[in-house]
Write an enzyme that holds these catalytic residues in place. Structure first.
Site, PDB file in Angstrom:
ATOM      1  N   CYS A 114       0.884  -1.171   0.000  1.00 11.63           N
ATOM      2  CA  CYS A 114       0.000   0.000   0.000  1.00 11.63           C
ATOM      3  C   CYS A 114       0.908   1.204   0.000  1.00 11.63           C
ATOM      4  O   CYS A 114       1.512   1.528   1.014  1.00 11.63           O
ATOM      5  CB  CYS A 114      -0.918   0.019   1.222  1.00 11.63           C
ATOM      6  SG  CYS A 114      -1.819   1.579   1.376  1.00 11.63           S
ATOM      7  N   CYS A 117      -0.579   4.423   2.318  1.00 14.71           N
ATOM      8  CA  CYS A 117      -0.539   4.376   3.784  1.00 14.71           C
ATOM      9  C   CYS A 117      -0.030   3.004   4.168  1.00 14.71           C
ATOM     10  O   CYS A 117       1.133   2.709   3.933  1.00 14.71           O
ATOM     11  CB  CYS A 117      -1.895   4.710   4.391  1.00 14.71           C
ATOM     12  SG  CYS A 117      -3.313   3.953   3.580  1.00 14.71           S
ATOM     13  N   SER A 118      -0.868   2.157   4.744  1.00 15.74           N
ATOM     14  CA  SER A 118      -0.398   0.805   5.042  1.00 15.74           C
ATOM     15  C   SER A 118      -1.582  -0.142   5.083  1.00 15.74           C
ATOM     16  O   SER A 118      -1.688  -0.980   5.955  1.00 15.74           O
ATOM     17  CB  SER A 118       0.372   0.781   6.359  1.00 15.74           C
ATOM     18  OG  SER A 118      -0.417   1.340   7.398  1.00 15.74           O
ATOM     19  N   CYS A 119      -2.503  -0.020   4.105  1.00 18.32           N
ATOM     20  CA  CYS A 119      -3.648  -0.922   4.016  1.00 18.32           C
ATOM     21  C   CYS A 119      -3.145  -2.359   3.974  1.00 18.32           C
ATOM     22  O   CYS A 119      -2.192  -2.673   3.260  1.00 18.32           O
ATOM     23  CB  CYS A 119      -4.456  -0.632   2.755  1.00 18.32           C
ATOM     24  SG  CYS A 119      -5.189   1.013   2.768  1.00 18.32           S
TER      25      CYS A 119
END
Lengths: 208, 100
Positions: A114, A117-119
């Site tokens: 991702c 962000c950090s999905c």
């Protein structure tokens, strides 16, 4: 314990405090949480339960899904057609996101990132590893993914297509790794033990 | 959910380009993919527009969301891997236009 170290007269150094100064978002989180609790919208126990439930999710969830797909062709077909519905069959709810399962094959390797962000597919893999959230991984996994794989010990032949999945919106991605050779006739439980977190992100393969 | 989602404009396989735009606000279209051309892989469904949700607005009508597949060598001119390597990104319909 007869540890000679503990017989020394000098005092042990205490573990250093790693609490930094409170950041903007920490303060914001506390303020919003206290307001929600103060207004009776949620309780402190609701928050605790949600944290406990999140921490209880582990890559073992995803491993169950992969092992079922390896042993049950009908399940695998449903999983690839509609990941959200297929993991629900195993009692896993994706909540607000939807799951897309991408299958590795001899000529295709999938990698998930991702960049924004950090999905991460937390419902099937639990909390993401720190490196997944790092700026280095998030930028390099799209820019030079083969170099990133090499650093994870994964040499991808030139003939194999590497397909990177950038989770930019409402989908979450789970890699269905290739079943390792030599595992014919293994039970689902035994197979599930082979399936690692990293293989379901796509930075490595499964090995028997 | 009163406002109906607009009809999907693109079918799987269609050639599309990502708008080269830089509006202010909360965007889910990565910078590196703007202005690039790819192919619709699938329609994921319709989802409330995150650019509106971020400001506590309803985000309706929901926007069709697609998986778009790009060739790495068309994204990064100096891409070090082989020609068949690809990248797939989720893009909302209002960021896409037809491409040759």
């Amino acid at each position: 314990m007869t540890d000679i170290h503990h017989l020394h007269p000098h005092p042990h150094p205490t573990a250093p405090d790693r609490d930094g100064p409170q950041g903007y978002y920490q303060a914001l989180e506390i303020a919003v949480r206290e307001l929600l609790i103060g207004k009776g919208i949620i309780s402190a126990d609701d928050v605790r339960r949600a944290v406990e439930a999140m921490d209880a999710r582990t890559p073992a969830q995803g491993a169950r899904v992969v092992a079922r797909a390896w042993t049950n062709p009908g399940y695998k077909a449903r999983l690839l057609a509609d990941g959200t519905a297929a993991v629900r069959e195993l009692g896993i709810e994706m909540a607000t996101t939807r799951l897309i399962v991408v299958e590795n094959a001899p000529a295709l390797h999938n990698l998930v990132v991702c960049t924004l962000c950090s999905c991460y597919p937390r419902m099937v893999l639990g909390l993401p590893p720190d490196w997944y959230k790092s700026r280095a991984y998030r930028s390099r996994a799209v820019r030079e993914p083969r170099a990133v794989l090499r650093e994870f010990g994964t040499e991808l032949p030139e003939a194999v297509e590497l397909r990177v999945h950038d989770s930019t919106a409402d989908m979450r991605y789970l890699v269905l790794p290739e079943r390792p050779p030599g595992t014919e006739g293994w039970s689902e439980e035994r197979l599930a033990a082979l399936v690692t977190r990293d293989s379901m992100i796509g930075v490595t393969r499964c090995r028997a | 959910m009163s406002a109906a989602a607009p009809a999907p404009r693109f079918r799987p396989g269609a050639r599309v380009a990502v708008r080269r735009a830089d509006p202010p606000g909360h965007l889910r279209t990565p910078w590196y993919i703007r202005g690039k051309a790819g192919e619709i892989e699938r329609l994921c469904g319709a989802f409330a527009n995150p650019e509106e949700l971020a400001y506590n607005r309803p985000g309706l009508p929901a926007q069709p969301l697609y998986r778009v597949r790009f060739r790495q060598r068309e994204i990064w001119p100096d891409y070090a891997g082989p020609a068949q390597d690809t990248i797939e990104v989720e893009i909302y319909q209002h960021w896409l236009e037809p491409a040759q």
